[in-house]
Design an enzyme around this catalytic site. Structure first.
Site, PDB file in Angstrom:
ATOM      1  N   SER A  42      -6.354   4.904   1.244  1.00 54.55           N
ATOM      2  CA  SER A  42      -6.242   5.735   2.440  1.00 54.55           C
ATOM      3  C   SER A  42      -6.504   4.938   3.696  1.00 54.55           C
ATOM      4  O   SER A  42      -7.085   3.842   3.665  1.00 54.55           O
ATOM      5  CB  SER A  42      -7.203   6.931   2.376  1.00 54.55           C
ATOM      6  N   ALA A  43      -6.089   5.520   4.827  1.00 57.13           N
ATOM      7  CA  ALA A  43      -6.334   4.915   6.141  1.00 57.13           C
ATOM      8  C   ALA A  43      -7.819   4.822   6.457  1.00 57.13           C
ATOM      9  O   ALA A  43      -8.225   4.040   7.331  1.00 57.13           O
ATOM     10  CB  ALA A  43      -5.636   5.746   7.221  1.00 57.13           C
ATOM     11  N   LYS A  44      -8.641   5.586   5.761  1.00 59.77           N
ATOM     12  CA  LYS A  44     -10.066   5.620   6.061  1.00 59.77           C
ATOM     13  C   LYS A  44     -10.770   4.321   5.697  1.00 59.77           C
ATOM     14  O   LYS A  44     -11.893   4.080   6.163  1.00 59.77           O
ATOM     15  CB  LYS A  44     -10.723   6.800   5.336  1.00 59.77           C
ATOM     16  N   ASP A  45     -10.130   3.473   4.883  1.00 59.17           N
ATOM     17  CA  ASP A  45     -10.706   2.155   4.613  1.00 59.17           C
ATOM     18  C   ASP A  45     -10.950   1.401   5.911  1.00 59.17           C
ATOM     19  O   ASP A  45     -11.979   0.743   6.089  1.00 59.17           O
ATOM     20  CB  ASP A  45      -9.758   1.322   3.743  1.00 59.17           C
ATOM     21  N   ALA A  48     -13.888   3.096   7.994  1.00 62.84           N
ATOM     22  CA  ALA A  48     -15.190   2.950   7.338  1.00 62.84           C
ATOM     23  C   ALA A  48     -15.700   1.514   7.467  1.00 62.84           C
ATOM     24  O   ALA A  48     -16.874   1.289   7.814  1.00 62.84           O
ATOM     25  CB  ALA A  48     -15.088   3.354   5.872  1.00 62.84           C
TER      26      ALA A  48
END
Length: 361
Positions: A42-45, A48
């Site tokens: 996901s783009a959240k890597d 984060a």
């Protein structure tokens, strides 16, 4: 390529042209930004890692710390992955809307999960926001990332996603379409692209039941807008600091059913198994198709991978339970009787906003 850790594999995701699903129906070339190809899918890597490393540089995270976040699942997975590599503990508060696949993935990386009621108002002590705040206030040596308000969230995409899109389209991108949740992916990327070319159109995608579009239109937080929706990672019942409303040229709301059917079509026609909100993002592209010309270049951001939704949008039984599919697997249509029943329900719940609510289907 050889890396010292999985963290070095974050970013530089490809653009894939969507000719099979868009080519005959949309005059402009449409490219999907494949954030599902990050190691955490996901783009959240990106967000984060950037938030954690910025906090480390500022001395806010110490050795052996406990990382805490309120998340719909994807940010939590990325934090848990990074925590495992860096030797931190991880506690995540989720709403009970998060599916069993997401919960299992988080636990597999060693994260502790605190489930909270999905319909709890943000200020409710039982909401996943309040529980995260409570945990951060009681656990020594802990750090609450606060992705909705931590501007390093959008900073991650300003420094990575935006430059990648600009480079990979050779500066020809004219439309950027992205779901609005915390606002980091949408706003950080948009800020970079607008700096490179102020004429680029930024299209935000919102959920029915979310307050974001109304706030963009009026500057008013309208609690009457709020009701439950099913797409995860899309829409908000709060106004996150990371949503840069001034960068958004158009806001489009997409319903649960339309997003579900569109993401299944992506799988069947493009061979791309993507997450529920990716269907919402592509549906928004179809909503603006009459505005597009062959000279335009559209980039739509696909936030995550479909493996996290096998029990939902890619499960025929779940789709039929929601009324999205017929028993034979074909998309369901709504009978007059069903629409009349919906009318009565929404009239009772929302009064003057009936027409807007019926757009859910």
């Amino acid at each position: 390529m050889r890396y010292d850790s999985v963290l070095q594999a974050i970013g530089n995701t490809p653009l894939i042209r969507l000719d099979r699903i868009c080519g005959t129906r949309i005059s402009a070339p449409v490219y999907g930004k494949m954030e599902s190809m990050n190691p955490g899918q996901s783009a959240k890597d990106r967000a984060a890692l950037y938030m954690i490393e910025q906090a480390e540089r500022k001395g806010r995270i110490q050795a052996g710390a406990t990382l805490i976040e309120a998340t719909s699942g994807n940010t939590g997975f990325s934090i848990a992955m990074i925590a495992a590599i860096k030797g931190y503990k991880c506690i995540l508060t989720l709403t009970d809307k998060a599916g069993p696949e997401k919960q299992a993935l988080l636990k597999a990386l060693g994260a502790k999960i605190v489930l909270c009621p999905k319909d709890a108002a943000p200020e409710d002590p039982e909401s996943y926001y309040s529980r995260a705040e409570e945990l951060a206030g009681t656990i020594p040596n802990s750090f609450y990332l606060r992705q909705n308000w931590n501007l390093d969230n959008s900073g991650a995409h300003y420094h990575s996603t935006g430059p990648e899109i600009w480079k990979d389209t050779e500066g020809k991108v004219t439309h950027y379409v992205c779901c609005a949740g915390t606002g980091g992916t949408l706003s950080g990327t948009a800020r970079y692209l607008k700096e490179m070319n102020p004429d680029i159109q930024v299209i935000g995608v919102d959920a029915y039941g979310s307050v974001l579009k109304k706030y963009w239109q009026t500057g008013v937080f309208d609690a009457d807008e709020i009701f439950s929706w099913k797409v995860e990672g899309l829409g908000k019942t709060i106004i996150p600091d990371n949503v840069a409303f001034d960068l958004i040229d158009e806001f489009i709301k997409v319903g649960d059913r339309a997003a579900a059917l569109r993401v299944r079509e992506l799988a069947q026609r493009e061979g791309l198994l993507l997450g529920y909100s990716s269907g919402a993002a592509l549906e928004a592209v179809f909503s603006i198709r009459k505005q597009l010309t062959p000279e335009d270049v559209v980039v739509v951001l696909f936030p995550d991978h479909g493996s996290k939704y096998l029990g939902k949008v890619f499960n025929d039984g779940w789709m039929q339970e929601q009324g999205y599919l017929k028993p034979n697997g074909e998309p369901a249509t709504y009978s007059v009787k069903h629409l009349q029943r919906m009318y009565r329900v929404y009239k009772r719940m929302y009064g003057r906003k009936i027409k807007q609510r019926l757009n859910l289907v």
